[in-house]
Enzyme design. Sequence first.
Site, PDB file in Angstrom:
ATOM      1  CB  THR A 185      -6.110   9.154   3.524  1.00  0.00           C
ATOM      2  OG1 THR A 185      -5.507   9.800   2.385  1.00  0.00           O
ATOM      3  CG2 THR A 185      -6.959   7.979   3.061  1.00  0.00           C
ATOM      4  CE1 TYR A 244      -0.582   8.688  -6.158  1.00  0.00           C
ATOM      5  CE2 TYR A 244      -2.286   8.982  -7.824  1.00  0.00           C
ATOM      6  CZ  TYR A 244      -1.883   8.497  -6.589  1.00  0.00           C
ATOM      7  OH  TYR A 244      -2.782   7.810  -5.799  1.00  0.00           O
ATOM      8  CB  ILE A 261      -9.562   7.137   0.274  1.00  0.00           C
ATOM      9  CG1 ILE A 261      -9.811   6.119  -0.859  1.00  0.00           C
ATOM     10  CG2 ILE A 261      -9.966   6.562   1.627  1.00  0.00           C
ATOM     11  CD1 ILE A 261     -11.249   5.682  -1.030  1.00  0.00           C
ATOM     12  CG  ASN A 301      -1.473   1.346   1.572  1.00  0.00           C
ATOM     13  OD1 ASN A 301      -2.369   1.856   0.910  1.00  0.00           O
ATOM     14  ND2 ASN A 301      -0.915   1.968   2.613  1.00  0.00           N
ATOM     15  CE  LYS A 320      -0.582   5.184  -6.454  1.00  0.00           C
ATOM     16  NZ  LYS A 320      -0.407   4.244  -5.317  1.00  0.00           N
TER      17      LYS A 320
END
Length: 245
Positions: free
Chosen positions: A187, A152, A185, A87, A156
């Site tokens: 976070t 990024y 999300i 993760n 991914k």
Amino acid sequence: MNNKVALVTGASSGIGKAVALAYAKQGAKVVVANRRKEKGEETVAEIRQAGGEAAAYAVDISKANQVESLIKFVVEKYGQLDYACNNAGVSGDLVPLADCTEENWQHVIQINLSGIFHSMKYEIPELLKTGGSIVNITSVMGQLGMPYAAAYSASKHGIIGLTKSAALEYAAQGIRINALGPAFIQTPLLDVLGEEAVDQLRQKHPIGRLGTPEEVAEMVIWLSSEKASFATGSYYPLDGGYMAQ
């Protein structure tokens, strides 16, 4: 998952922490791995308070030798490895591609993509002994472009290709490997954006809200478990309808 052993990278907060807590709730012993051991110890403390068993380990997944040492620690501590949730990741600088520095590009690719390569490279030999499974956390940006985040998005996308190739190589040997792609999300990674930007992101999800780390964790548990025994080599979006538009 009683008597099973799970490894979670980037497990000191957000999605990783929720996954570690979920594995422990299912009865697994959990190794909480992240850069700062003291932050990992906080997750370990929560697991122990709930009656679970866990240990923390400091690792920089961009360094292959550190990941190799992490897997040795897991086996020495608990005797085996059954589940791995890879993760750990970073967002990098949000800039147009031409303004992306070489340092930022290398930083994001080394952690987000090379880090998962290193993780699987050393996890797989142990998982071959247990018939275990791997869940690689990618992103909806592994299927879509994202302005100002070329590094990024590229990293991914790479995780999905890496997942599919490895899944084909080891399917007949009893290892299942899948990629899970959350949309945005709630976070700490979003804290840098500010409330107005977060609200704009919220509106991009047809379901009308951001996801929670616990929702991601539930899907990781399913993909890890025998309930998903026919699932391998796939990418699973968890996105509140984001990609359906």
